[in-house]
Design a protein around this motif. Structure first.
Motif, PDB file in Angstrom:
ATOM      1  N   ALA A 108       0.805  -1.223   0.000  1.00 26.43           N
ATOM      2  CA  ALA A 108       0.000   0.000   0.000  1.00 26.43           C
ATOM      3  C   ALA A 108       0.838   1.272   0.000  1.00 26.43           C
ATOM      4  CB  ALA A 108      -0.957  -0.012   1.179  1.00 26.43           C
ATOM      5  N   SER A 109       1.970   1.254   0.662  1.00 27.08           N
ATOM      6  CA  SER A 109       2.817   2.452   0.712  1.00 27.08           C
ATOM      7  C   SER A 109       4.066   2.308  -0.150  1.00 27.08           C
ATOM      8  CB  SER A 109       3.219   2.730   2.170  1.00 27.08           C
ATOM      9  OG  SER A 109       3.898   1.609   2.723  1.00 27.08           O
ATOM     10  N   SER A 110       4.041   1.359  -1.068  1.00 27.33           N
ATOM     11  CA  SER A 110       5.199   1.095  -1.923  1.00 27.33           C
ATOM     12  C   SER A 110       4.984   1.703  -3.299  1.00 27.33           C
ATOM     13  CB  SER A 110       5.414  -0.412  -2.053  1.00 27.33           C
ATOM     14  OG  SER A 110       4.502  -0.971  -3.006  1.00 27.33           O
ATOM     15  N   PRO A 111       6.016   1.719  -4.137  1.00 22.36           N
ATOM     16  CA  PRO A 111       5.847   2.200  -5.515  1.00 22.36           C
ATOM     17  C   PRO A 111       4.874   1.358  -6.340  1.00 22.36           C
ATOM     18  CG  PRO A 111       8.168   2.217  -4.902  1.00 22.36           C
ATOM     19  CD  PRO A 111       7.445   1.487  -3.816  1.00 22.36           C
ATOM     20  N   LEU A 112       4.461   0.203  -5.830  1.00 27.95           N
ATOM     21  CA  LEU A 112       3.532  -0.667  -6.559  1.00 27.95           C
ATOM     22  C   LEU A 112       2.104  -0.539  -6.036  1.00 27.95           C
ATOM     23  CD1 LEU A 112       5.714  -3.931  -6.784  1.00 27.95           C
ATOM     24  CD2 LEU A 112       5.502  -2.085  -8.453  1.00 27.95           C
ATOM     25  N   ALA A 113       1.834   0.526  -5.308  1.00 26.94           N
ATOM     26  CA  ALA A 113       0.527   0.676  -4.668  1.00 26.94           C
ATOM     27  C   ALA A 113      -0.630   0.693  -5.656  1.00 26.94           C
ATOM     28  CB  ALA A 113       0.513   1.947  -3.816  1.00 26.94           C
ATOM     29  N   THR A 150       8.072 -10.430  -0.620  1.00 26.54           N
ATOM     30  CA  THR A 150       7.466  -9.136  -0.291  1.00 26.54           C
ATOM     31  C   THR A 150       8.518  -8.041  -0.267  1.00 26.54           C
ATOM     32  OG1 THR A 150       5.760 -10.262   1.014  1.00 26.54           O
ATOM     33  CG2 THR A 150       6.064  -7.903   1.414  1.00 26.54           C
ATOM     34  N   GLY A 151       9.692  -8.347   0.263  1.00 27.98           N
ATOM     35  CA  GLY A 151      10.771  -7.368   0.283  1.00 27.98           C
ATOM     36  C   GLY A 151      11.226  -6.981  -1.111  1.00 27.98           C
ATOM     37  N   ILE A 152      11.318  -7.949  -2.004  1.00 30.64           N
ATOM     38  CA  ILE A 152      11.684  -7.645  -3.399  1.00 30.64           C
ATOM     39  C   ILE A 152      10.648  -6.720  -4.021  1.00 30.64           C
ATOM     40  CG2 ILE A 152      11.951  -8.643  -5.700  1.00 30.64           C
ATOM     41  CD1 ILE A 152      13.071 -11.174  -4.321  1.00 30.64           C
ATOM     42  N   LEU A 153       9.380  -7.031  -3.812  1.00 28.18           N
ATOM     43  CA  LEU A 153       8.308  -6.212  -4.385  1.00 28.18           C
ATOM     44  C   LEU A 153       8.361  -4.776  -3.866  1.00 28.18           C
ATOM     45  CD1 LEU A 153       5.488  -8.881  -4.107  1.00 28.18           C
ATOM     46  CD2 LEU A 153       6.160  -7.748  -6.252  1.00 28.18           C
ATOM     47  N   VAL A 154       8.532  -4.621  -2.572  1.00 26.08           N
ATOM     48  CA  VAL A 154       8.493  -3.289  -1.965  1.00 26.08           C
ATOM     49  C   VAL A 154       9.749  -2.494  -2.274  1.00 26.08           C
ATOM     50  CG1 VAL A 154       8.484  -2.065   0.247  1.00 26.08           C
ATOM     51  CG2 VAL A 154       6.908  -3.990  -0.123  1.00 26.08           C
ATOM     52  N   ASP A 155      10.911  -3.125  -2.195  1.00 23.82           N
ATOM     53  CA  ASP A 155      12.177  -2.392  -2.256  1.00 23.82           C
ATOM     54  C   ASP A 155      12.746  -2.243  -3.663  1.00 23.82           C
ATOM     55  OD1 ASP A 155      12.069  -2.198   0.505  1.00 23.82           O
ATOM     56  OD2 ASP A 155      13.232  -4.040   0.805  1.00 23.82           O
ATOM     57  N   GLU A 156      12.486  -3.224  -4.538  1.00 20.44           N
ATOM     58  CA  GLU A 156      13.113  -3.161  -5.862  1.00 20.44           C
ATOM     59  C   GLU A 156      12.170  -3.552  -6.983  1.00 20.44           C
ATOM     60  OE1 GLU A 156      15.542  -7.354  -5.796  1.00 20.44           O
ATOM     61  OE2 GLU A 156      15.900  -5.969  -4.130  1.00 20.44           O
ATOM     62  N   GLY A 157      10.873  -3.659  -6.646  1.00 19.54           N
ATOM     63  CA  GLY A 157       9.926  -4.206  -7.603  1.00 19.54           C
ATOM     64  C   GLY A 157       9.663  -3.354  -8.818  1.00 19.54           C
ATOM     65  N   LYS A 158       9.512  -2.035  -8.648  1.00 20.19           N
ATOM     66  CA  LYS A 158       9.101  -1.198  -9.770  1.00 20.19           C
ATOM     67  C   LYS A 158      10.293  -0.841 -10.641  1.00 20.19           C
ATOM     68  CE  LYS A 158       6.728   3.086 -11.031  1.00 20.19           C
ATOM     69  NZ  LYS A 158       5.970   4.265 -10.551  1.00 20.19           N
ATOM     70  N   VAL A 159      10.213  -1.203 -11.928  1.00 16.23           N
ATOM     71  CA  VAL A 159      11.266  -0.820 -12.877  1.00 16.23           C
ATOM     72  C   VAL A 159      10.704  -0.046 -14.066  1.00 16.23           C
ATOM     73  CG1 VAL A 159      12.822  -2.687 -12.234  1.00 16.23           C
ATOM     74  CG2 VAL A 159      11.134  -3.074 -14.035  1.00 16.23           C
ATOM     75  N   LEU A 160       9.379  -0.144 -14.299  1.00 22.21           N
ATOM     76  CA  LEU A 160       8.711   0.602 -15.361  1.00 22.21           C
ATOM     77  C   LEU A 160       7.382   1.115 -14.827  1.00 22.21           C
ATOM     78  CD1 LEU A 160       9.158  -1.817 -18.425  1.00 22.21           C
ATOM     79  CD2 LEU A 160      10.397   0.318 -18.042  1.00 22.21           C
ATOM     80  N   GLU A 161       6.790   2.056 -15.526  1.00 21.25           N
ATOM     81  CA  GLU A 161       5.450   2.523 -15.174  1.00 21.25           C
ATOM     82  C   GLU A 161       4.416   1.475 -15.564  1.00 21.25           C
ATOM     83  OE1 GLU A 161       4.789   5.231 -13.450  1.00 21.25           O
ATOM     84  OE2 GLU A 161       6.950   5.649 -13.374  1.00 21.25           O
ATOM     85  N   ARG A 162       3.314   1.462 -14.875  1.00 25.76           N
ATOM     86  CA  ARG A 162       2.208   0.574 -15.232  1.00 25.76           C
ATOM     87  C   ARG A 162       1.805   0.769 -16.686  1.00 25.76           C
ATOM     88  NH1 ARG A 162      -2.543   2.298 -12.812  1.00 25.76           N
ATOM     89  NH2 ARG A 162      -3.541   0.419 -13.651  1.00 25.76           N
ATOM     90  N   ASN A 163       1.579  -0.354 -17.384  1.00 24.52           N
ATOM     91  CA  ASN A 163       1.085  -0.343 -18.764  1.00 24.52           C
ATOM     92  C   ASN A 163       1.986   0.424 -19.728  1.00 24.52           C
ATOM     93  OD1 ASN A 163      -1.353  -1.908 -18.280  1.00 24.52           O
ATOM     94  ND2 ASN A 163      -2.082  -0.110 -17.144  1.00 24.52           N
ATOM     95  N   GLU A 164       3.256   0.557 -19.360  1.00 22.96           N
ATOM     96  CA  GLU A 164       4.208   1.187 -20.282  1.00 22.96           C
ATOM     97  C   GLU A 164       4.531   0.242 -21.436  1.00 22.96           C
ATOM     98  OE1 GLU A 164       8.793   2.930 -20.212  1.00 22.96           O
ATOM     99  OE2 GLU A 164       7.643   2.821 -18.349  1.00 22.96           O
ATOM    100  N   LYS A 165       4.739  -1.029 -21.097  1.00 18.39           N
ATOM    101  CA  LYS A 165       5.011  -2.037 -22.115  1.00 18.39           C
ATOM    102  C   LYS A 165       4.902  -3.419 -21.485  1.00 18.39           C
ATOM    103  CE  LYS A 165       9.180  -0.764 -23.163  1.00 18.39           C
ATOM    104  NZ  LYS A 165      10.534  -0.771 -23.764  1.00 18.39           N
ATOM    105  N   PHE A 166       4.931  -4.442 -22.326  1.00 17.00           N
ATOM    106  CA  PHE A 166       4.978  -5.810 -21.842  1.00 17.00           C
ATOM    107  C   PHE A 166       6.315  -6.042 -21.150  1.00 17.00           C
ATOM    108  CE2 PHE A 166       6.231 -10.273 -22.602  1.00 17.00           C
ATOM    109  CZ  PHE A 166       5.181 -10.927 -21.990  1.00 17.00           C
ATOM    110  N   LYS A 167       6.255  -6.520 -19.909  1.00 15.76           N
ATOM    111  CA  LYS A 167       7.472  -6.729 -19.118  1.00 15.76           C
ATOM    112  C   LYS A 167       7.281  -7.996 -18.296  1.00 15.76           C
ATOM    113  CE  LYS A 167      11.332  -5.881 -16.874  1.00 15.76           C
ATOM    114  NZ  LYS A 167      11.333  -7.227 -16.224  1.00 15.76           N
ATOM    115  N   TYR A 168       7.785  -9.101 -18.849  1.00 15.53           N
ATOM    116  CA  TYR A 168       7.604 -10.409 -18.219  1.00 15.53           C
ATOM    117  C   TYR A 168       8.210 -10.413 -16.820  1.00 15.53           C
ATOM    118  CZ  TYR A 168       7.306 -15.558 -18.246  1.00 15.53           C
ATOM    119  OH  TYR A 168       7.004 -16.873 -17.979  1.00 15.53           O
TER     120      TYR A 168
END
Length: 469
Positions: A108-113, A150-168
């Motif tokens: 909820a408070s992460s870049p993937l919120a 969960t730590g990977i998701l919160v700390d390093e998960g976001k690498v692109l914006e949502r719906n920017e492109k297909f990112k497996y």
């Protein structure tokens, strides 16, 4: 996707008639590529029509591979996870546009919120593929547990914006496993075991390494692209990443599972959900026109005359591929037990051969060529003479794609065929003559006047792999 017309009775008969050659072709390709083992199955007309295994289950013991050996099918797991999500959406336990953070509060408070369930299904959430340290794929450390995930998701998960492109992303699909658990009130493993495996009677399929069945698994092996010999690789628990890569299965079970994704079978999902799941959401590489598309948990591509769905899988030491035409119900599944296993090549080759058989199905008016069929070889290579549908063809099984360079022949006498079409660099217009002893072919002569003798693919696929210089 364009619907494929249903098979006619003549086409079904030609498909069945082609299966013995398909089996022979697989055996030769497995031998030629020195794959330890290949397990395969073909399903159409409502049942498994071909099931086989060649080679060894384990290069150390030399035990023969069987159709009941279990394989780690890796990213096939994503199709099970996506199916589970679609089931939960149908039951209104979740909505595809729900925020992932509503099921996993740590986000909820992460870049993937703002990431949604739909974003995760289509690999469009912009999430890192495997984390900054993905060496668990080389078994140098354990797969992440839920806390590490969960730590990977919160700390390093976001690498692109949502719906920017297909990112497996395997990390993103592992998150979907957590969502399945939260929405269903059962563990991920229990939910898919109950609602998919048990519902379809998949007794040889499960979401994670099962140590109690260790003796039933085909061993995993390294590839020859990094070494002159193969090394056996142990199976391990994928822990919190089961939803992305943990599943085991057999080729037969996978054809049963994928057949339930064909239209008209609502054992698992309604056709409406299947249309949504199979819709081409993203082109995997917009700069490459022939690259595959991705739907909601399904790879989608055009192979020959078919718009197919399915998935590949790459587990350390097992490479797998399953293809479904959702309109005809034709399913092809190929499982290999080496990290350089040619599962995609073989599955596409099988589909090409079956297509060739149905393009001009046998009607009974074509001369019987069974006397001439077989595999022949000389110092220049191997040639198969096969009857597919109403055509007699010369196929070169040393090629990755079986129908590249195929010649069409016709029966012109009791001891001869004639090349009627094919490359001008070949032998159009010339005869392929046979020497028989009774009904047994002793030799053939054609294609530049050179003789060839019957050749049977050796049973061993590994044996002693030749050492390089």
């Amino acid at each position: 996707m364009t619907p494929t017309p249903p098979y006619t009775a003549e086409q079904l008969a030609s498909l069945r008639a082609a299966l013995p050659y398909v089996e022979s072709w697989i055996a030769h390709r497995a031998w030629a590529l020195r794959v330890p083992g290949v397990q395969y199955a073909v399903r159409f007309d409502g049942s498994v029509q071909l099931s086989g295994a060649v080679g060894v289950a384990d290069i150390e013991s030399g035990a023969a591979l069987t159709t009941s050996h279990l394989f780690r099918v890796a990213s096939h797991s994503k199709t099970f996870t996506a199916t589970a999500i679609m089931q939960l959406a149908e039951s209104r336990a979740l909505r595809l546009d729900d925020l992932a953070s509503s099921f996993v509060p740590a986000l909820a408070s992460s870049p993937l919120a703002e990431v949604t369930v739909r974003d995760l299904l289509g690999h469009s959430a912009g999430i890192i593929r495997d984390g900054l340290d993905g060496d668990y794929w080389q078994h140098s450390r354990p797969f992440p547990d839920e806390a590490e995930l969960t730590g990977i998701l919160v700390d390093e998960g976001k690498v692109l914006e949502r719906n920017e492109k297909f990112k497996y992303t395997n990390i993103g699909y592992s998150l979907l496993g957590m969502i399945v658990a939260a929405a269903s009130g059962r563990s991920y493993n229990q939910y898919v075991a109950d609602e998919i495996c048990a519902r379809l009677g998949l007794s040889n399929t499960g979401p994670e390494w099962d140590a109690s069945r260790a003796s039933e698994y085909a061993a995993a092996h390294t590839g020859l692209h990094t070494s002159r010999s193969r090394i056996r690789v142990d199976h391990v628990d994928t822990r919190a990443m089961a939803a992305a890569t943990g599943f085991y299965s057999t080729a037969e079970d996978l054809t049963t599972y994928f057949a339930a994704h064909a239209f008209g079978d609502e054992t698992m999902l309604t056709d409406a959900s299947k249309r949504l799941q199979q819709r081409r959401e993203w082109h995997s590489d917009p700069d490459e026109p022939t690259a595959a598309y991705y739907g909601l948990g399904m790879i989608s591509e055009t192979i020959g005359s078919h718009d197919v769905i399915g998935h590949s899988g790459g587990y350390p030491g097992h490479i797998t591929r399953t293809i479904l035409d959702p309109h005809t119900g034709l399913v092809v599944s190929v499982l290999t037990n080496a990290v350089d296993g040619p599962a995609s090549e073989l599955s596409q080759g099988i589909l090409a051969l079956l297509d060739h058989a149905t393009e001009k199905p046998a009607t009974g008016s074509t001369a019987d060529a069974s006397r001439f069929v077989g595999r022949f070889a000389n110092m220049w290579g191997v040639m198969d003479v096969a009857q597919l549908g109403d055509r007699v063809v010369a196929i070169h099984p040393g090629a990755p794609a079986p129908l590249v360079g195929t010649d069409t022949l016709e029966v012109v006498g009791p001891d001869a065929l004639r090349f009627v079409s094919g490359s001008g660099f070949g032998s159009p217009g010339e005869l392929l003559t046979y020497e028989f002893e009774g009904d047994r072919v002793v030799s053939i002569r054609g294609g530049g006047g050179m003789s060839m003798r019957p050749f049977e693919t050796p049973a061993e696929t590994v044996g002693a792999v030749a050492e390089g210089p």
